[in-house]
Design a protein around this motif. Sequence first.
Motif, mmCIF file in Angstrom:
data_model
loop_
_atom_site.group_PDB
_atom_site.id
_atom_site.type_symbol
_atom_site.label_atom_id
_atom_site.label_comp_id
_atom_site.label_asym_id
_atom_site.label_seq_id
_atom_site.Cartn_x
_atom_site.Cartn_y
_atom_site.Cartn_z
ATOM 1 N N THR A 30 0.805 -1.223 0.000
ATOM 2 C CA THR A 30 0.000 0.000 0.000
ATOM 3 C C THR A 30 0.841 1.277 0.000
ATOM 4 O O THR A 30 0.283 2.366 -0.153
ATOM 5 C CB THR A 30 -0.958 0.002 1.212
ATOM 6 O OG1 THR A 30 -0.219 -0.396 2.377
ATOM 7 C CG2 THR A 30 -2.104 -0.959 0.986
ATOM 8 N N ARG A 50 2.442 2.143 -2.387
ATOM 9 C CA ARG A 50 2.274 2.669 -3.752
ATOM 10 C C ARG A 50 1.355 3.876 -3.757
ATOM 11 O O ARG A 50 1.382 4.679 -4.672
ATOM 12 C CB ARG A 50 1.629 1.602 -4.659
ATOM 13 C CG ARG A 50 2.547 0.494 -5.124
ATOM 14 C CD ARG A 50 1.748 -0.615 -5.779
ATOM 15 N NE ARG A 50 0.802 -1.205 -4.829
ATOM 16 C CZ ARG A 50 -0.432 -1.605 -5.135
ATOM 17 N NH1 ARG A 50 -0.895 -1.507 -6.349
ATOM 18 N NH2 ARG A 50 -1.209 -2.119 -4.186
ATOM 19 N N PHE A 51 0.485 3.969 -2.741
ATOM 20 C CA PHE A 51 -0.533 5.026 -2.739
ATOM 21 C C PHE A 51 -0.084 6.202 -1.888
ATOM 22 O O PHE A 51 0.645 6.031 -0.911
ATOM 23 C CB PHE A 51 -1.868 4.464 -2.242
ATOM 24 C CG PHE A 51 -2.331 3.297 -3.055
ATOM 25 C CD1 PHE A 51 -2.674 3.471 -4.399
ATOM 26 C CD2 PHE A 51 -2.390 2.030 -2.504
ATOM 27 C CE1 PHE A 51 -3.090 2.390 -5.169
ATOM 28 C CE2 PHE A 51 -2.794 0.946 -3.275
ATOM 29 C CZ PHE A 51 -3.142 1.123 -4.604
ATOM 30 N N GLN A 52 -0.615 7.372 -2.267
ATOM 31 C CA GLN A 52 -0.094 8.603 -1.705
ATOM 32 C C GLN A 52 -0.131 8.731 -0.180
ATOM 33 O O GLN A 52 0.878 9.144 0.391
ATOM 34 C CB GLN A 52 -0.798 9.792 -2.335
ATOM 35 C CG GLN A 52 0.172 10.902 -2.619
ATOM 36 C CD GLN A 52 -0.544 12.099 -3.211
ATOM 37 O OE1 GLN A 52 -1.746 12.295 -3.002
ATOM 38 N NE2 GLN A 52 0.171 12.899 -3.943
ATOM 39 N N ASP A 61 -5.859 -2.354 -2.199
ATOM 40 C CA ASP A 61 -6.093 -1.006 -2.727
ATOM 41 C C ASP A 61 -5.874 0.053 -1.650
ATOM 42 O O ASP A 61 -5.498 -0.249 -0.515
ATOM 43 C CB ASP A 61 -7.442 -0.897 -3.443
ATOM 44 C CG ASP A 61 -8.605 -0.987 -2.489
ATOM 45 O OD1 ASP A 61 -8.410 -0.743 -1.276
ATOM 46 O OD2 ASP A 61 -9.725 -1.291 -2.950
ATOM 47 N N ILE A 62 -6.117 1.280 -2.047
ATOM 48 C CA ILE A 62 -5.768 2.452 -1.229
ATOM 49 C C ILE A 62 -6.405 2.412 0.166
ATOM 50 O O ILE A 62 -5.841 2.930 1.131
ATOM 51 C CB ILE A 62 -6.137 3.734 -2.016
ATOM 52 C CG1 ILE A 62 -5.566 4.991 -1.378
ATOM 53 C CG2 ILE A 62 -7.644 3.862 -2.212
ATOM 54 C CD1 ILE A 62 -5.625 6.215 -2.280
ATOM 55 N N CYS A 72 -4.267 1.331 3.170
ATOM 56 C CA CYS A 72 -3.124 2.124 3.659
ATOM 57 C C CYS A 72 -3.169 2.211 5.182
ATOM 58 O O CYS A 72 -4.234 2.405 5.767
ATOM 59 C CB CYS A 72 -3.153 3.546 3.076
ATOM 60 S SG CYS A 72 -2.571 3.640 1.371
#
Length: 289
Positions: A66, A68-70, A130-131, A134
């Motif tokens: 996770t 990878r996400f902002q 997915d996001i 996070c």
Amino acid sequence: SASETTGVFVPKQEDYQKVYNEIAALLQDKDDYDDGSYGPVLVRLAWHASGTYDKETGTGGSNGATMRFQPEGDHGANAGLVTARDFLAPVKAKFPWITYSDLWILAGICAIQEMQGPTIPYRPGRMDKDIAACTPDGRLPDASQGNKHLRGIFGRMGFNDQEIVALSGAHALGRCHTDRSGFDGPWTFSPTVVTNEYYKLLLNEKWNWKKWNGPKQYEDKTTKTLMMLPTDMALVSDKAFKQWVDKYAKDEALFFKDFAAVITKLFELGVPFDETTQQTPMTLKPTAN
Ligand code: DDH
């Protein structure tokens, strides 16, 4: 086989070895970085992917990638790790069947082995999330803190004193960057080779506060080129931690054995392996160098 009946590609050990060899070749070729190797920052990526694990809720850990996400990629502790993720982008493009989560851990293992560290068994099976998965900020250690913080953070992942000290030996590798963490410098004179030098230096060198405008860190009295973080020095000021520093400084083989075991545990925190097919860890062969 499953691939014949469903048309889905089911990777075997030889396929993971191809990914390993690709990363190892990139490590050889791309020597324009820091002390000549992306190895240390790949190890840090695998650790920060894994070290978000919380044993109470089962959240975080390497299963998900996770970062990878902002929100998670932008956590202060992860500053600079985009370098490692970008390094691996062509590998993911060449082997699209591997998940980011499995790739990041494989890259960490490859880096450790290629930097002459112990053999680390590898088990694939991580799925990208997915996001929404996070983790909240603050799960990774804060270098300005001490022994209580270390036991709190690593205890949340499920590690004891011995394991905290063994994991910390990874600071034989790499360096701090002022534009990432604010800290500056390497811990050892050989930052691209896995050794027990971190423990030896902790014990044998005299460490003074560095006089500068940056965050509080130590420098070695002799050369003023090496560094220790406040959290590193907590391993010698705390008696229970120091017992293990003494052991690992004296016995590199013991450190290698315990480091391999604890890094395997770290990299597998919260990963739901398929008990029937993926139970047996594989040993990926280092390139001869
Ligand atoms: Fe670390 N680490 N780490 N570390 N770490 C940094 C760099 C590297 C802490 C803080 C920092 C582990 C534990 C801790 C590596 C591996 C591991 C930096 C510098 C800071 C700050 C980042 C930068 O400026 O680029 C703290 C605090 C702890 C702790 O509390 C115990 C562990 C457990 C590992 C591991 O791999 C098992 C590596 C490798 C690096 C060097 C990265 C690089 O780019 O070089």
